[in-house]
Design a protein around this motif. Structure first.
Motif, PDB file in Angstrom:
ATOM      1  N   LYS C 390      29.907  27.566   1.205  1.00 40.62           N
ATOM      2  CA  LYS C 390      29.589  26.880  -0.060  1.00 40.62           C
ATOM      3  C   LYS C 390      28.223  27.299  -0.576  1.00 40.62           C
ATOM      4  N   ILE C 391      27.273  27.383   0.316  1.00 43.48           N
ATOM      5  CA  ILE C 391      25.936  27.815  -0.098  1.00 43.48           C
ATOM      6  C   ILE C 391      26.000  29.187  -0.719  1.00 43.48           C
ATOM      7  N   GLU C 393      28.504  30.566  -2.221  1.00 41.29           N
ATOM      8  CA  GLU C 393      29.115  30.450  -3.555  1.00 41.29           C
ATOM      9  C   GLU C 393      28.093  29.963  -4.581  1.00 41.29           C
ATOM     10  N   GLN C 394      27.304  28.987  -4.139  1.00 42.26           N
ATOM     11  CA  GLN C 394      26.382  28.372  -5.094  1.00 42.26           C
ATOM     12  C   GLN C 394      25.142  29.214  -5.375  1.00 42.26           C
ATOM     13  N   THR C 395      24.566  29.786  -4.323  1.00 39.79           N
ATOM     14  CA  THR C 395      23.251  30.421  -4.490  1.00 39.79           C
ATOM     15  C   THR C 395      23.237  31.893  -4.119  1.00 39.79           C
TER      16      THR C 395
END
Ligand SMILES: Cc1ncc(COP(=O)(O)O)c(C=O)c1O
Ligand SMILES: Cc1ncc(COP(=O)(O)O)c(C=O)c1O
Lengths: 481, 487, 487, 481
Positions: C390-391, C393-395
């Motif tokens: 997820k990290i 994907e986000q950053t």
């Protein structure tokens, strides 16, 4: 050292051609040198010389040694290893079961102590003069000082003196600085005879009177002390447990000293606070100890560790190095030598001691040791040593004719008396695989009858029940034959 | 990559109930027939020692160690300290059982190997010094000085002489006066110097029947060989005094000249320097002394004697011995390392070691003298003393600043502000166990520092864990041990 | 404070003519009566090995060592590797002469002490696994796998069966398929997983008379205990196959459950993990195997046998042994350390070690799960696998970035990108020998990193000697050794 | 482990009051654990459990062990040390003078090797997967790889395999990958019999035919080799010096192999390049060795060090780990694992080997060893070993009835034949303080008469003239009686 492989007649034939002898003959490199001939040339040029001799022209010709020193031929690492394994590979305490006491003891040293102090960054550094390049050492010694205050209950510890005996003498010098009295020092007859010898060597020449407090049944009688101590007395020197293993009434003796304006100096067994009162509990002014039991191997009696502690008010009169906590330019906590103005490199002939090199690595060993065993471990050491000493004394005194010399409780060693001279008993026990002692006949100790039949027996946590029982059996045998 | 938590203080890491089992449970029954220790003697509270699990003990000390510079990791040209390589073979050999674990009261028949080696060591030190009487007893150089002075005192007393004064030059190491004072002598410091050498005239003026000993380091602490040393000795001997050679700088002259040959009557060795101890972050050392034959009867006890007929080694006490200055024989662990070193090098090797020590020092001198003043000329023995006086005048950068800045370059600093007779002194002793490459790298760094902006140098060190501890405030309100936050 | 020159390559430090004397000159005359070696066999040119003086060798390796993170210096939560504390007492004990210097062809009567210990070690490993047949022979876990598969093959052959397939889940460690292939088996990987567990349906579909062995790590590489392991074993046994337990994760279950009790027929230990080897920067290890009684006759030789009547230990060869898979007995040096460990802890201690390993892992999981996805739930055994999916994907910050950034905080990184079944995997195994304080400090660092600016994290590490070696180009044009500049 | 000091009846009376038993009973800390009860509570709370058992609920109840493991009671460090000193403190090669050979040898190890590899940063690290946190290890292994190429003359070395025997088998696998031939491997009868056993174990099951090249008077006759090797042959496996200590015509055998499209695999004595040709001089394709002689203690045969080298063109087919030099983001030289795509953690069943944990610390030992002894030291080792072997052979063959089994020059070990069975001779020598061997009767070696009367004698630089002469004297005695 010339390359033997080339010296052997007929062997050259075996060497590949490219190994022409010229490469090695006469230029077999010394083990710890670097310069290659080419580098030497470069250095000579930079200095402006043609040969090494020019540099040594500073030494008047007639003073120069014209021959080689008469020393054994140099040896390779392999040869030295093999020779030393022959000469030193057998023996030490592991040769015989060790019940030897008298100030240093066969205690266990956890592997952690050896491994940590074998780190080159510790043992190949110098005294931590450059604080920024020595924070490891400085912090460890600060921790050492703290651990020793925790062990003793005293306010301040220095970063080590040479060993227990010199620490006693340094304590007396310090007492003189504190109360200005130089005439008289009173010491217990139950003080370690080698500490006493050191006292004599240090003070005899200075005209200080050294007065022995006689013992009664192995301990000092405070009442008799009162008679000796006076307003000229610098200090009283006591040992707890004393050289005979017995327990002194340190509190009473200290009180008497204080009443006369003298200081109370206590030499204590470094393991004893695991079970017994610590020096501060007796209100003494200076407490010293031989630190060897706390992580230092015996090494035939050196190097050892002189533990030295005192009350806060005497801090600036202490001998030896002190590490202090401080802050750096950025306000960060850090460590540095402190109160250096007491020391010889600043104060010179007015210094509190002449000590320079101290016992850093042994202080580090003790730091690692105490951190590893902790309070529980120290308690175990003390308690096991005590319990085993009791068991040994109990068994041994059941042997006909064998008794405790002094009818006193003891901590971890005791004086045993047998019907035969120790000079006969000890070798006979050694033949049976046991070392006890020291034989007390080797010391100048007054006021004891049948001294030649007495010896010390010391116990540590390492001695097992079967070893103790073997000792009892062996002594029985020896006395029968 | 620094591990921050591991270098907390042990006491901060402690948690009640943690710890390691080192010792077994008791295997003996209680000897109930014996009286118990009176409770008056028993501990009244648990010791406040820290409780730390073994894994954290290890991580702590491993991380602490990396905050040190050391010979094993860095060039360490600390003058007067002879920071030469400490051979790893010595550490292994010193662990051999008879060396590491002999008890000082173990019977002599069990330690013949060890005693024979100590006996040889006595002889080797006699040969290297040219002084036949050797005692291995003193714990370090300073104690060697003290012991030798007591030996001299006993000798004078034995002759019925009352000599009260010990003389030394201003460049003397602090232990010289401190030891003399400890031994009960009056200290007389010679103020003047002739280009770094003892001023014979001043010395002469001070010599009289009160003179006991003249203590002189040779080569002296400026790295110069006292060329008039023979004359000095003559002068002393004429008034009935003795010459003490502080042997801290023996690394310059092994096999080249000997204290006994240039007039010394007594000397100490620093085994931890000359014979690569190691230094142990401040000890232990070993400070054997060597003396002329007429002083030998006064040496401290014990000495190792050898009965050649029985081939038996034993401890003995010289006839008029001053006694013991410490407990037990001596710092055997360090003496053995010195012995291993001498055996490894032999006579030729020791000479080569000194030659290379002197060569390295002179080379380094040749590389720094164009940007750093070297007040006592461009020849030296195993070390030389430079001065940052001019730099300080010009830029305000001091010797201390330069020393600190060297740390940033990955070098330990030279000895600073010693000897006291040189302003802004930087005393450099590279030793023989450093390569030309290392000397060049060091000289290059030093040169660079001398032309760096003053601010940069005065702000140094920039790369160490801490920068310039405040020693002044620390001395005002000393914090010499940790105490629990709540008490 | 870094010493730069000391970490040059050895070859750059070399100067012709330097070096150290290690060996003495010859003390024997040449045996001229024997024919010399023909020059055709003799060396044709001097070896181009570097010439370095001993002091520089020491400084080199001391400085190199400080460029490593290690258990002794740092928290090292490398999943699947069990980086627990390596007790110092083991190192000392392993140096005892019979342990360190016995020659493999030394007669048995001279090594009874050593053989008796190895015999006990066999028994202890049998007890811990619940599998009675033990061979200490394999050099590491991977060789243990290979050896066990050969043992199984010999067993099948002995029964006249021709079983050709080895099965394993996709989460299997790479050595499982590699060992199976090396042993000549066909590899069948089970693709699916049910929340991290073996999918029984898929397994069932693959089982038939070709099935030789199912290899499964338990707890598996996701840190989960295969709860259906008994059922899995039943299924295998029904079709005549065997269950192999990869014991890399034994640290989770010592004294809590045993491979032999949950259906395993064979397993290996990684003594360097579970019984704290140590790891040696990549070995040596030791990979003993334990098997059911019916497999024991096929175990490799040699085994230590004990004649209780004569109280005599000797090497023996099982009846139908597959033979040797390596020279000599086994990695005795590591086996001994494992033995010391088991002796130190005993049965209760081993169980407590596992309990604390699992407790520490679960605690760490509880501290990171709110900012880092942990796909397989909030209970684990001795380790767990988080995911930076997820990290990323986000950053854009990847698992690798987080791993590198942890180094700046003074922590070694977890295992990354393994097992392959979890995207952006971060596999964390704190082990039992870490304190709550360390776990908290680590979790705090990880939390901080997860909210640091992406650029900062992607640029990490910032405090190490180097940053992100270019592995892609390196693989294209590999430089695998130094060569002299001029050739 | 319960605190024994509290268990002993009557002893509690000795304990100070503050040491109340409750502190220790049942909570004697395990040696390497940390959690205090309070911390445990905190952790339980954070996890949300009441007891440890809840965590283990993941394991089905019926699979859980309900009893404690039946293992010896836990022991303290002191107890373990004392017990192990009893059981392992005596013996090893130092017990008797060691003339044992057969692949591993009693060579000298400089102290530097032990001290450097005892640094925790090296031995407590894992495989250097995180390059930035492992530059120390990575550079050392890069240096190792380079040193091994310098020693062998080969192009590439990996970072180690398990030991010499498995290295031989890995080499054969690699040869198969290179030339695609799996049917047949030809190996010299003079190959170490344990290497041969490993070959059999590895390849028998795969259907590969293992063909033994018989020897003639202790060495392989190249002419006979030609007859055996064919276009199905993967490789020929040779050993130099061979198991009997004799020298093989490796160049000729290699040429024959190459003519048939087979690879030449050489197992060499790691010390031999100090005196003899190095593997590359013979043009072999893969050279492997047991690295133990270069700085690794014997440890009863393990852990050892598998040296593995080959030509550049086969680099990508190599088994095991490889360290490469590269640059980092800032362009700085650095080191990292390279060609990982060959390895099991990436390529899985298609990997070039299943090896994961290798012999890192032993590779480090060898790196320090070679850096310390240098080219001169290695030459000395080889030359001294050879010269002493010659001297020993000369002396021993002067004993009536004793002869070299093979009339061949040898490097550092040789096969000796006596009139008596070795099963009698060896124990008789052991009684006289000497180990020789191995007794060749323990191996399956074909084509040799009187095998039972033969044994190996190996020499290293450590054996002294007087030890060799003592061996000759002892053997004379043994054969007379
Ligand atoms: C010139 C000189 N003399 C004496 C000493 C004192 O020696 P030690 O530190 O061994 O007591 C030193 C040591 O620093 C010294 O440099
Ligand atoms: C799950 C698993 N299986 C097998 C192995 C291989 O063991 P070794 O490295 O001892 O060969 C490992 C080691 O990393 C592992 O983690």
């Amino acid at each position: 050292m010339k390359p033997g492989i080339l010296k052997m007649p007929g062997f050259c034939s075996l060497l590949p051609n490219h190994w022409s002898p010229v490469i090695y003959i006469g230029h077999f490199p010394m083990p710890y040198l670097f310069d290659t001939p080419e580098q030497r040339r470069k250095m000579f040029e930079a200095i402006g010389i043609q040969s090494i001799d020019e540099l040594f022209a500073q030494i008047p010709k007639e003073l120069q040694l014209t021959r080689e020193l008469t020393l054994p031929q140099p040896v390779s690492e392999l040869t030295l290893q093999q020779e030393m394994e022959q000469r030193l590979g057998q023996g030490g305490t592991s040769l015989k079961t060790c019940f030897l006491g008298g100030g240093v003891y066969d205690h266990f040293i956890p592997a952690v102590v050896d491994e940590m102090t074998a780190r080159g960054e510790f043992y190949t550094a110098y005294t931590p003069y450059q604080a920024e390049a020595s924070q490891g050492t400085l912090q460890a010694f600060y921790e050492y000082q703290t651990l020793i205050t925790q062990l003793t209950g005293m306010d301040v510890s220095n970063a080590s003196l040479y060993e227990g005996g010199t620490a006693v003498s340094e304590a007396v010098f310090m007492a003189m600085r504190i109360n200005g009295r130089h005439q008289k020092v009173v010491f217990a007859a139950t003080l370690h005879p080698e500490y006493r010898r050191v006292l004599v060597t240090y003070f005899a020449r200075l005209g200080t009177e050294l007065v022995e407090l006689p013992h009664t049944n192995g301990v000092i009688d405070p009442a008799k002390c009162r008679a000796v101590i006076d307003s000229e007395t610098t200090a009283i020197v006591i040992q707890q447990p004393n050289f005979f293993g017995c327990l002194e009434d340190v509190a009473a003796l200290t009180e008497i000293a204080h009443e006369a304006g003298a200081l109370s100096i206590l030499a204590f067994d470094a393991v004893s606070p695991g079970l017994l009162k610590k020096p501060a509990d007796y209100n003494v002014d200076i407490a010293v100890a031989e630190g060897q039991p706390l992580g230092t191997p015996l090494q035939y009696g050196g190097p050892l560790l002189g533990i030295f502690t005192c009350r806060t008010e005497y801090m600036r009169k202490m001998p030896g190095r002190l590490i202090g906590k401080t802050t750096d330019r950025k306000g960060k906590d850090c460590f540095a030598l402190n109160l250096q103005a007491r020391e010889q490199h600043i104060r010179r002939d007015k210094a509190t001691s002449n000590i320079c090199t101290n016992q850093g690595l042994l202080a580090l060993r003790t730091t690692v040791f105490l951190a590893t065993v902790g309070p529980l471990g120290l308690k175990q050491m003390a308690t096991l040593s005590h319990q085993k000493a009791r068991y040994a004394a109990d068994l041994l005194t059941k042997i006909p004719g064998v008794s405790l010399k002094f009818n006193q409780p003891f901590f971890r060693e005791f004086v045993l008396q047998t019907p035969l001279p120790s000079a006969d008993v000890l070798p006979a026990l050694a033949v049976r695989g046991i070392n006890v002692g020291p034989d007390l006949a080797r010391f100048e100790i007054s006021n004891v009858k049948d001294w030649q039949n007495c010896f010390l027996v010391a116990l540590t946590e390492k001695r097992t029940r079967s070893e103790i029982e073997h000792l009892a059996k062996a002594l029985t045998e020896v006395l029968k034959s | 990559m620094r591990n921050q938590t591991a270098t907390q203080l042990l006491f901060e890491m402690s948690r009640p109930g943690r710890g390691t089992i080192v010792f077994p449970e008791s295997d003996v029954p209680d000897a109930t027939s014996l009286p118990a220790i009176d409770s008056a003697f028993l501990s009244v509270a648990p010791l406040p020692l820290p409780e730390i699990a073994e894994p954290d003990v290890v991580r702590h000390f491993v991380n602490l160690s990396t905050l040190n510079m050391s010979v094993d990791s860095h060039f360490y040209p600390l003058g007067s300290c002879t920071m030469k390589y400490n051979p790893k073979r010595h550490e292994r050999l010193a662990r051999l059982p008879q060396a590491a674990t002999s008890h000082p009261y173990q019977p002599e028949d069990q330690i013949q190997g060890l005693l024979s080696i100590l006996f040889e060591m006595q002889n080797m030190l006699a040969e290297i010094s040219g002084l036949p009487g050797v005692s291995l007893h003193p714990a370090a150089g300073a104690q060697g000085e003290f012991t030798a002075l007591l030996t001299a005192a006993a000798y004078f007393k034995d002759r019925g002489e009352n000599r009260t004064r010990v003389l030394f030059p201003a460049s003397a190491h602090g232990t010289n006066p401190a030891s003399a004072a400890l031994a009960g002598f009056e200290c007389v410091q010679l103020a003047a110097s002739r280009n770094g050498f003892v001023d014979l005239d001043e010395l002469k003026a001070q010599l009289d029947e009160r003179t006991a000993v003249f203590m002189v380091t040779n080569p002296n602490t400026l790295g110069l060989f006292e060329r008039d040393i023979a004359k000095v000795a003559d002068m002393l001997h004429k008034v009935g005094g003795l010459v003490y050679i502080d042997g801290a700088n023996m690394n310059a002259i092994l096999g080249k000249t000997r204290p006994g040959d240039f007039g010394g009557d007594m000397m100490h060795y620093n085994v931890h320097k000359t014979f690569t101890g190691p230094h142990g972050a401040g000890g232990p050392g070993s400070g054997p002394i060597a003396v002329r034959d007429f002083l030998a009867p006064f040496l401290p006890a014990p000495i190792v004697a050898h009965d050649a007929v029985k081939n038996w080694y034993s401890l003995s006490t010289p006839a008029k011995s001053i006694g013991q200055v410490r407990t037990f024989f001596g710092n055997v662990g360090i003496l053995l390392r010195g012995y291993f070193y001498i055996r490894t090098l032999g006579g030729k090797g020791l000479r080569e070691a000194s030659e290379n020590a002197v060569l390295n020092a002179n080379y380094l001198l040749s590389q720094v003298k164009d940007f750093l003043e070297v007040p006592h000329g461009d020849r030296c023995m195993h070390e030389f003393v430079a001065s940052a006086r001019k730099i300080k005048e010009q830029t305000g950068v001091t010797t201390m600043d330069i020393a600190k800045r060297l740390l940033d370059y990955g070098f330990h600093a030279p000895t600073v502000y010693f000897p006291l007779v040189v302003e802004e002194a930087l005393m450099m002793e590279p030793t023989e166990t450093e390569s030309l490459e290392t000397l060049d790298a060091f000289a290059t760094a030093l040169r660079a520092i001398c032309s760096e902006p003053a601010d940069l140098v005065k702000g140094a060190p920039h790369t160490t864990a801490v920068c310039r501890p405040d020693e002044v405030n620390a001395a005002r309100k000393p914090v010499l041990c940790w105490s629990a936050p709540n008490c």
